[in-house]
Design a protein around this motif. Structure first.
Motif, PDB file in Angstrom:
ATOM      1  N   TYR A  11      -0.827   1.951   7.511  1.00  0.00           N
ATOM      2  CA  TYR A  11      -1.482   1.387   6.310  1.00  0.00           C
ATOM      3  C   TYR A  11      -2.907   1.156   6.629  1.00  0.00           C
ATOM      4  CZ  TYR A  11       3.304   0.334   4.808  1.00  0.00           C
ATOM      5  OH  TYR A  11       4.805   0.523   4.418  1.00  0.00           O
ATOM      6  N   THR A  12      -3.360   0.574   7.478  1.00  0.00           N
ATOM      7  CA  THR A  12      -4.817   0.296   8.071  1.00  0.00           C
ATOM      8  C   THR A  12      -5.446   1.322   8.102  1.00  0.00           C
ATOM      9  OG1 THR A  12      -3.805  -1.996   9.016  1.00  0.00           O
ATOM     10  CG2 THR A  12      -6.314  -1.089   9.383  1.00  0.00           C
TER      11      THR A  12
ATOM     12  N   ARG B 248      -4.800   4.303   7.155  1.00  0.00           N
ATOM     13  CA  ARG B 248      -5.209   4.981   6.087  1.00  0.00           C
ATOM     14  C   ARG B 248      -6.177   4.388   4.900  1.00  0.00           C
ATOM     15  NH1 ARG B 248      -0.827   8.673   3.610  1.00  0.00           N
ATOM     16  NH2 ARG B 248       0.167   9.513   5.615  1.00  0.00           N
ATOM     17  N   ALA B 249      -6.134   2.962   5.008  1.00  0.00           N
ATOM     18  CA  ALA B 249      -7.100   2.385   4.128  1.00  0.00           C
ATOM     19  C   ALA B 249      -8.537   2.728   4.632  1.00  0.00           C
ATOM     20  CB  ALA B 249      -6.781   0.756   4.324  1.00  0.00           C
TER      21      ALA B 249
ATOM     22  N   THR C 210      -5.674  -0.943  13.416  1.00  0.00           N
ATOM     23  CA  THR C 210      -5.606  -2.499  13.226  1.00  0.00           C
ATOM     24  C   THR C 210      -6.439  -3.348  14.361  1.00  0.00           C
ATOM     25  OG1 THR C 210      -3.445  -2.018  12.368  1.00  0.00           O
ATOM     26  CG2 THR C 210      -3.939  -4.222  13.007  1.00  0.00           C
TER      27      THR C 210
ATOM     28  N   PRO D 171       0.609  -1.328  -0.216  1.00  0.00           N
ATOM     29  CA  PRO D 171      -0.018  -0.019   0.067  1.00  0.00           C
ATOM     30  C   PRO D 171       0.846   1.293   0.150  1.00  0.00           C
ATOM     31  CG  PRO D 171       0.135  -0.857   2.014  1.00  0.00           C
ATOM     32  CD  PRO D 171       0.877  -1.753   1.309  1.00  0.00           C
TER      33      PRO D 171
ATOM     34  N   GLU E 174      -2.447   3.614  14.489  1.00  0.00           N
ATOM     35  CA  GLU E 174      -2.547   2.498  13.656  1.00  0.00           C
ATOM     36  C   GLU E 174      -2.869   1.246  14.425  1.00  0.00           C
ATOM     37  OE1 GLU E 174      -1.683   0.126  10.097  1.00  0.00           O
ATOM     38  OE2 GLU E 174      -2.651   2.097  10.637  1.00  0.00           O
TER      39      GLU E 174
ATOM     40  N   GLU F 221     -10.762  -8.395   6.530  1.00  0.00           N
ATOM     41  CA  GLU F 221      -9.996  -7.439   5.659  1.00  0.00           C
ATOM     42  C   GLU F 221      -8.597  -7.802   5.844  1.00  0.00           C
ATOM     43  OE1 GLU F 221      -9.611  -2.717   5.389  1.00  0.00           O
ATOM     44  OE2 GLU F 221     -11.245  -3.758   4.821  1.00  0.00           O
TER      45      GLU F 221
ATOM     46  N   ARG G 145      -9.609   6.022   3.349  1.00  0.00           N
ATOM     47  CA  ARG G 145      -9.750   6.192   1.897  1.00  0.00           C
ATOM     48  C   ARG G 145     -11.231   5.689   1.642  1.00  0.00           C
ATOM     49  NH1 ARG G 145      -5.062   6.213  -1.253  1.00  0.00           N
ATOM     50  NH2 ARG G 145      -3.205   5.904  -0.141  1.00  0.00           N
ATOM     51  N   ARG G 146     -12.122   5.116   2.325  1.00  0.00           N
ATOM     52  CA  ARG G 146     -13.461   4.845   2.245  1.00  0.00           C
ATOM     53  C   ARG G 146     -13.935   6.056   1.809  1.00  0.00           C
ATOM     54  NH1 ARG G 146     -11.102   0.297   4.843  1.00  0.00           N
ATOM     55  NH2 ARG G 146     -12.718  -1.535   4.649  1.00  0.00           N
TER      56      ARG G 146
ATOM     57  N   TRP H 153      -2.019  -4.806   6.256  1.00  0.00           N
ATOM     58  CA  TRP H 153      -0.670  -4.741   6.101  1.00  0.00           C
ATOM     59  C   TRP H 153       0.218  -3.931   7.046  1.00  0.00           C
ATOM     60  CZ3 TRP H 153       1.972  -5.957   1.165  1.00  0.00           C
ATOM     61  CH2 TRP H 153       1.127  -6.244   0.234  1.00  0.00           C
TER      62      TRP H 153
END
Length: 519
Positions: free
Chosen positions: A91-92, A94-95, A481, A6, A477, A499, A98-99, A502
């Motif tokens: 990473y998590t 930010r994911a 997570t 990612p 994070e 899900e 991003r929704r 990363w």
């Protein structure tokens, strides 16, 4: 084919969810207690897979310890619980963001975050290489607080631990050792000790002798020696509620979830093969519950649960031993003049009494920028990570959490004047002071004693940044997570795929040397 990482680190590690169906076939209702990052992460993953979700948040806004809100004077000004850095290693998180913001357009980079000592020496993390160990070497060579001559004083064996990590084993390596004790045996020069490492401990709202060495080493690995994402970070371009959490709340509602703010869960009780969650005079029945709260609230909610076998008695013992960190303070002031333009938007500090950082908010936050344009003054936020009256008798008083808030305010303002002297002559148009003590303490107790997302009670999962995760993640994070992992735990029990997650690499650079024998 392996999914692409990612970020920009090709060594990022994929942790796939357990296999299962794409969506839930039959109806399941999950109550998520807590609308912070952890609770939002759990609610989003569940709702996307067809689970009927009710999200309960005790405050009027979502975001938990990263929330913001409008001041009650009708001026449109906003207040928050302090500055938060959105690192590229998250990473998590930010994911999750991003929704509602697919390109993360609302996260803007901070060009630098210098760390300044009271003697004037300053370290910068801008323009460092991103690849370990070149980033570490470049930092040492250019740092005024880490003269090359001081390398001879460093304990080599202890220093090697910073690049010889392997997770999850490295978490347990430091059971019983504090960050303070680790720094003592590391023998870094005093300036580097404060600016390069001790700042990490303070960001956990803890004094270094009350903060676990394993967490300190894990952060060093995550941000410095184990990842190619670099040390720079992003910040939201407006207040947290406007650009982050309110949009996520709407995203959940669009997927059928009920988002209830100002709704405090008072109890969580097993009920046959399900659960009852008491909210005021109402009982919500659920097939499962995710408790995503701070350690104190979690203790209160789970304490009445039956401890009717050895596993549950041991789990209850560990749950009740979790501690909260000391109080912290956030002072936001609206000044009648501006901070000098050459000042940093964000400055970490060491040795300036209680002050841990200064943020000039109009440099990146749209609402503050509008206020500055209209009134010609700066909006400045001062953060004291650990305002502990049990360690600092001068702070003891009869205010919230045993603090003398007037003394806290005065000392923070004095520190601001020392750091940015031009503010000494500026008047305060408005101010907001917040003191809280709802952050979990990552102490020195054995790693295995910390709770995880799963519990010995079927249908009950936990989430939050105070939990144990065997990967090198922390702070926001870890909250994100654990929210995802709590959802994954429940979904796996229903045969639904959760899900993927990363993380940064799980091993330090010393373990990547070809032919090296790993202990």
């Amino acid at each position: 084919m392996r999914p692409l990482p990612p970020g920009r680190d090709p060594r990022a590690v994929l942790h796939p969810a357990a296999p299962g169906a794409a969506r839930l076939d039959d109806a399941k209702h999950v109550v998520v207690v807590g609308g912070g990052i952890a609770g939002l992460g759990a609610a989003v993953v569940l709702a996307e897979r067809g689970v009927d979700v009710t999200l309960l948040e005790a405050c009027d806004e979502l975001g938990g310890r990263v929330r913001s809100w409008k001041t009650d004077d009708g001026s449109g000004r906003t207040m928050s619980r302090g500055f938060h850095a959105f690192f590229r290693q998250y990473y998590t998180l930010r994911a999750l963001l991003r929704r509602v913001d697919p390109t993360l357009s609302h996260l803007v980079p901070v060009p630098d975050y210098p760390l300044q000592r009271a003697d004037g020496l300053t370290d910068s993390f801008a323009a460092l290489p991103v690849t370990p160990p070149l980033n570490l070497l470049a930092f040492v060579l250019r740092s005024p607080t880490f003269p090359v001559s001081a390398l001879t004083q460093v304990d080599v064996a202890s220093a090697m631990e910073l690049v010889d990590c392997s997770y999850p084993a490295s978490h347990e390596r430091y059971d019983g050792e504090s960050a303070q004790a680790f720094l003592d045996r590391l023998r870094f020069p005093e300036g580097a000790r404060h600016l390069a490492l001790e700042v990490f401990a303070r960001s956990f709202f803890a004094h270094p002798d009350d903060f676990g060495a394993g967490e300190l080493v894990g952060m060093f690995h995550t941000y410095f020696t184990g990842s190619r994402e670099g040390l720079m970070f992003d910040v939201p371009d407006d207040d947290y509620d406007t650009v982050l959490w309110a949009p996520l709340g709407r995203y959940l509602e669009e997927r059928g979830a009920r988002v209830r703010t100002a709704a405090r869960a008072e109890s969580v009780t097993p009920d046959g093969d399900g659960w009852l969650v008491r909210v005021g005079a109402e009982d919500l029945r659920a097939d499962a519950v995710v408790v995503a709260t701070d350690p104190r609230v979690t203790r209160e909610l789970v304490a009445p649960l039956p401890a009717d076998d050895d596993a549950r008695r041991d789990w209850q013992r560990r749950a009740q031993s979790a501690r909260n960190a000391p109080p912290f303070g956030v002072l936001r002031v609206w000044l009648d003049g501006t901070v000098a333009p050459e000042r940093e938007a964000f400055l970490g500090t060491s040795g300036y009494d209680l002050l841990d950082n200064v943020t000039v908010l109009e440099r990146f936050e749209a609402g503050a920028a509008r206020w500055t344009a209209e009134h010609g003054g700066s909006v400045v936020e001062l953060h004291a990570y650990a305002a502990d009256p049990t360690r600092d008798a001068d702070l003891a008083g009869d205010g919230p959490l045993g603090l003398d808030t007037e003394r806290l305010r005065a000392r923070l303002m004095d520190a601001l004047h020392a750091v940015y002297p031009e503010t000494r002559g500026l008047g305060v148009v408005h101010e907001e002071l917040l003191v809280e003590d709802d952050c979990g303490l990552v102490g020195t107790a054995p790693w295995r004693e910390r709770l995880t997302v799963d519990t010995p009670y079927p249908g009950l999962a936990l989430a939050g940044d105070g939990l144990r995760v065997d990967w090198p993640i922390a702070l926001m994070e870890r909250a994100a997570t654990t929210g995802v992992l709590a959802a994954n735990h429940l979904l796996a029990g229903w045969g639904v795929r959760g899900e993927d997650v990363w993380t940064v690499p799980l091993e330090g650079i010393a373990r990547r040397i070809p032919g090296r024998r790993v202990r």
